[in-house]
Design a protein around this motif. Structure first.
Motif, PDB file in Angstrom:
ATOM      1  N   PRO A  79       0.830  -1.214   0.000  1.00 26.02           N
ATOM      2  CA  PRO A  79       0.000   0.000   0.000  1.00 26.02           C
ATOM      3  C   PRO A  79       0.861   1.259   0.000  1.00 26.02           C
ATOM      4  N   VAL A  80       0.590   2.147  -0.934  1.00 33.16           N
ATOM      5  CA  VAL A  80       1.362   3.385  -1.053  1.00 33.16           C
ATOM      6  C   VAL A  80       0.607   4.548  -0.406  1.00 33.16           C
ATOM      7  N   ALA A  81      -0.654   4.720  -0.783  1.00 28.27           N
ATOM      8  CA  ALA A  81      -1.449   5.811  -0.221  1.00 28.27           C
ATOM      9  C   ALA A  81      -2.924   5.583  -0.511  1.00 28.27           C
ATOM     10  N   LYS A  82      -3.744   6.176   0.320  1.00 28.72           N
ATOM     11  CA  LYS A  82      -5.198   6.191   0.103  1.00 28.72           C
ATOM     12  C   LYS A  82      -5.624   7.653   0.039  1.00 28.72           C
ATOM     13  N   VAL A  83      -6.269   8.013  -1.056  1.00 39.48           N
ATOM     14  CA  VAL A  83      -6.595   9.423  -1.291  1.00 39.48           C
ATOM     15  C   VAL A  83      -8.037   9.559  -1.756  1.00 39.48           C
ATOM     16  N   GLY A  84      -8.764  10.464  -1.140  1.00 41.80           N
ATOM     17  CA  GLY A  84     -10.079  10.812  -1.652  1.00 41.80           C
ATOM     18  C   GLY A  84     -11.183   9.869  -1.212  1.00 41.80           C
ATOM     19  N   ALA A  85     -12.344  10.426  -1.086  1.00 39.44           N
ATOM     20  CA  ALA A  85     -13.557   9.667  -0.777  1.00 39.44           C
ATOM     21  C   ALA A  85     -14.681  10.291  -1.591  1.00 39.44           C
ATOM     22  N   VAL A  86     -15.389   9.453  -2.325  1.00 39.89           N
ATOM     23  CA  VAL A  86     -16.407   9.989  -3.230  1.00 39.89           C
ATOM     24  C   VAL A  86     -17.755   9.319  -2.986  1.00 39.89           C
ATOM     25  N   GLN A  87     -18.767  10.147  -2.883  1.00 38.40           N
ATOM     26  CA  GLN A  87     -20.131   9.648  -2.813  1.00 38.40           C
ATOM     27  C   GLN A  87     -20.613   9.300  -4.218  1.00 38.40           C
ATOM     28  N   LEU A  88     -21.642   8.484  -4.268  1.00 39.35           N
ATOM     29  CA  LEU A  88     -22.325   8.195  -5.519  1.00 39.35           C
ATOM     30  C   LEU A  88     -23.680   8.890  -5.512  1.00 39.35           C
ATOM     31  N   LEU A  89     -24.186   9.149  -6.690  1.00 43.75           N
ATOM     32  CA  LEU A  89     -25.504   9.750  -6.822  1.00 43.75           C
ATOM     33  C   LEU A  89     -26.468   8.710  -7.368  1.00 43.75           C
ATOM     34  N   LEU A  90     -27.642   8.607  -6.769  1.00 42.05           N
ATOM     35  CA  LEU A  90     -28.689   7.753  -7.305  1.00 42.05           C
ATOM     36  C   LEU A  90     -29.391   8.571  -8.391  1.00 42.05           C
ATOM     37  N   VAL A  91     -29.241   8.133  -9.633  1.00 40.78           N
ATOM     38  CA  VAL A  91     -29.764   8.906 -10.759  1.00 40.78           C
ATOM     39  C   VAL A  91     -30.741   8.080 -11.593  1.00 40.78           C
ATOM     40  N   VAL A  92     -31.653   8.776 -12.244  1.00 35.78           N
ATOM     41  CA  VAL A  92     -32.637   8.165 -13.142  1.00 35.78           C
ATOM     42  C   VAL A  92     -32.674   8.988 -14.431  1.00 35.78           C
ATOM     43  N   PRO A  93     -33.204   8.436 -15.512  1.00 36.62           N
ATOM     44  CA  PRO A  93     -33.344   9.239 -16.731  1.00 36.62           C
ATOM     45  C   PRO A  93     -34.191  10.481 -16.457  1.00 36.62           C
ATOM     46  N   SER A  94     -33.937  11.548 -17.168  1.00 31.76           N
ATOM     47  CA  SER A  94     -34.683  12.789 -16.937  1.00 31.76           C
ATOM     48  C   SER A  94     -36.176  12.613 -17.193  1.00 31.76           C
ATOM     49  N   THR A  95     -36.514  11.602 -17.990  1.00 27.77           N
ATOM     50  CA  THR A  95     -37.929  11.346 -18.306  1.00 27.77           C
ATOM     51  C   THR A  95     -38.575  10.351 -17.345  1.00 27.77           C
ATOM     52  N   SER A  96     -37.848   9.925 -16.325  1.00 34.72           N
ATOM     53  CA  SER A  96     -38.349   8.900 -15.406  1.00 34.72           C
ATOM     54  C   SER A  96     -39.586   9.358 -14.631  1.00 34.72           C
ATOM     55  N   ALA A 146     -22.316   2.766 -18.106  1.00 38.71           N
ATOM     56  CA  ALA A 146     -23.472   2.516 -17.241  1.00 38.71           C
ATOM     57  C   ALA A 146     -24.293   3.782 -17.047  1.00 38.71           C
ATOM     58  N   ALA A 147     -23.606   4.905 -16.842  1.00 39.34           N
ATOM     59  CA  ALA A 147     -24.313   6.176 -16.653  1.00 39.34           C
ATOM     60  C   ALA A 147     -25.019   6.600 -17.939  1.00 39.34           C
ATOM     61  N   VAL A 148     -24.331   6.406 -19.076  1.00 40.15           N
ATOM     62  CA  VAL A 148     -24.946   6.752 -20.360  1.00 40.15           C
ATOM     63  C   VAL A 148     -26.166   5.877 -20.620  1.00 40.15           C
ATOM     64  N   GLY A 149     -26.035   4.583 -20.308  1.00 38.54           N
ATOM     65  CA  GLY A 149     -27.165   3.671 -20.478  1.00 38.54           C
ATOM     66  C   GLY A 149     -28.359   4.074 -19.630  1.00 38.54           C
ATOM     67  N   THR A 150     -28.088   4.595 -18.460  1.00 41.42           N
ATOM     68  CA  THR A 150     -29.167   5.089 -17.599  1.00 41.42           C
ATOM     69  C   THR A 150     -29.824   6.317 -18.223  1.00 41.42           C
ATOM     70  N   ALA A 176     -21.541  11.463 -13.373  1.00 34.47           N
ATOM     71  CA  ALA A 176     -22.938  11.846 -13.609  1.00 34.47           C
ATOM     72  C   ALA A 176     -23.111  13.299 -14.008  1.00 34.47           C
ATOM     73  N   ARG A 177     -22.242  14.176 -13.512  1.00 35.58           N
ATOM     74  CA  ARG A 177     -22.466  15.621 -13.671  1.00 35.58           C
ATOM     75  C   ARG A 177     -22.689  16.075 -15.117  1.00 35.58           C
ATOM     76  N   PRO A 178     -21.861  15.654 -16.088  1.00 32.37           N
ATOM     77  CA  PRO A 178     -22.113  16.118 -17.464  1.00 32.37           C
ATOM     78  C   PRO A 178     -23.506  15.745 -17.966  1.00 32.37           C
ATOM     79  N   LEU A 179     -23.989  14.567 -17.597  1.00 29.81           N
ATOM     80  CA  LEU A 179     -25.300  14.113 -18.040  1.00 29.81           C
ATOM     81  C   LEU A 179     -26.412  14.833 -17.282  1.00 29.81           C
ATOM     82  N   VAL A 180     -26.142  15.166 -16.023  1.00 29.04           N
ATOM     83  CA  VAL A 180     -27.106  15.955 -15.244  1.00 29.04           C
ATOM     84  C   VAL A 180     -27.190  17.365 -15.827  1.00 29.04           C
ATOM     85  N   ASP A 181     -26.036  17.965 -16.092  1.00 29.89           N
ATOM     86  CA  ASP A 181     -25.999  19.321 -16.641  1.00 29.89           C
ATOM     87  C   ASP A 181     -26.647  19.393 -18.021  1.00 29.89           C
TER      88      ASP A 181
END
Length: 327
Positions: free
Chosen positions: A121-138, A194-198, A213-218
């Motif tokens: 192990p060299v280093a552990k960096v960053g912690a990221v949440q996930l977003l529960l997303v659906v198609p805009s037409t959902s 996977a995000a694009v498929g969603t 997700a952000r580019p697809l949300v925007d």
């Protein structure tokens, strides 16, 4: 005579060992002298990719040596990880990965590496949440509506992931376990597909890293229902957590890990760890991490070496708690 020969041989061996040690030390201190390859066992476009590229660029600028990303995606990181495990332990090939490094052990019958022995192990960096997303037409506008539909229609509500055992798979499986809803898993070859498929409605929902997700949300192609962390995301403070939406105890946060092949000299490992830490603690990195929806904790080689076994158990427990099964 034999005794004198033995003593002479022993002395020669000692001198050779000392000589090798003396020559090895400058080699480690002179490192790096050429391009360092950083294997990523996932496709580009993830939070791990974005944050590690930022770190690599800063280190490259300081050391005047290229740090090059080599994406070897497939089998939820298994292919690239096995390639990295076989690399020469000379400091010129390292690996940047995420939680699949640990979860593959529980999700795949046989893996070609040992999480505690094949790498340092060299280093552990960053912690990221996930977003529960659906198609805009959902039809769904919140987590309760999604869960209620899934419970009323077992096996009909589908979700995308970057592969079996990926963060997207496990976070959705945890949602299924805590809600009692039966869901249909549709694995893709990476987080971005996977995000694009969603977004196109191929599936009903997915969990996606904020930077993915952000580019697809925007663009108005995805809408966000919830965030996976214990606290709301600083990037989307108006979005409730899954726990706030009614699934008490729900929490899923992914990390970025730097590893070196087992046998890499300790001096090299520490030098890389210190360089990563210098960048990770900088205001520039913290601002960048925030911009892609990451928090910026840093754990260096020494501390993580002591805690990696418990880290492994943490992720194996996540798999058990999620109810995810090998596929």
């Amino acid at each position: 005579m034999k005794r004198h020969t033995f003593i002479a041989t022993s002395l020669l061996a000692c001198f050779l060992a000392v000589g090798m040690s003396v020559h090895a030390q400058p080699a480690a201190s002179a490192w790096p002298e050429r391009t360092i390859t950083l294997i990523q066992p996932y496709a580009p476009g993830t939070a791990t990719d974005a944050s590690s590229r930022f770190i690599a660029q800063k280190i490259s600028e300081k050391w005047k040596v290229p740090l090059v990303m080599d994406h070897r995606a497939g089998a939820n990181g298994l292919i690239g990880t096995e390639i990295a495990a076989r690399a020469a332990p000379d400091g010129y090939t390292m690996m940047i990965t995420s939680t699949g490094y640990f979860t593959n052990e529980a999700m795949i019958a046989r893996i070609g590496y040992d999480p505690l022995k094949s790498f340092v192990p060299v280093a552990k960096v960053g912690a990221v949440q996930l977003l529960l997303v659906v198609p805009s037409t959902s039809r769904f506008s919140n987590v309760k509506e999604l869960v209620d539909y899934a419970k009323a229609n077992p096996g009909k509500l589908s979700y995308a992931s970057g592969g079996s055992g990926s963060s997207q798979h496990l976070s959705a499986s945890l949602l299924s376990t805590l809600s009692g809803a039966q869901l249909l898993h549709v694995p893709y070859k990476g987080q971005v597909p996977a995000a694009v498929g969603t977004s196109t409605g191929e599936v009903d929902f997915s969990f996606a890293a904020i930077t993915t997700a952000r580019p697809l949300v925007d663009a108005g192609k995805l809408k966000i229902l919830a965030a996976s962390g214990a606290q709301r995301s600083a990037s989307y403070p108006s979005v409730p957590t899954v726990a706030e939406a009614g699934l008490t105890g729900y929490e899923y946060v992914a990390n970025t890990f730097f590893f070196a092949p087992a046998g890499t000299p300790d001096a090299i490992v520490r030098k890389m760890s210190d360089a990563i830490g210098e960048v990770a603690r900088s205001p520039d990195y913290r601002d960048f991490a925030k911009s892609i929806g990451m928090e910026a904790p840093y754990t260096g080689h020494g501390e993580w070496l002591q805690t990696i076994a418990s880290e492994r158990q943490h992720w194996l427990k996540i798999v058990r708690d999620s109810g995810a099964k090998p596929e």
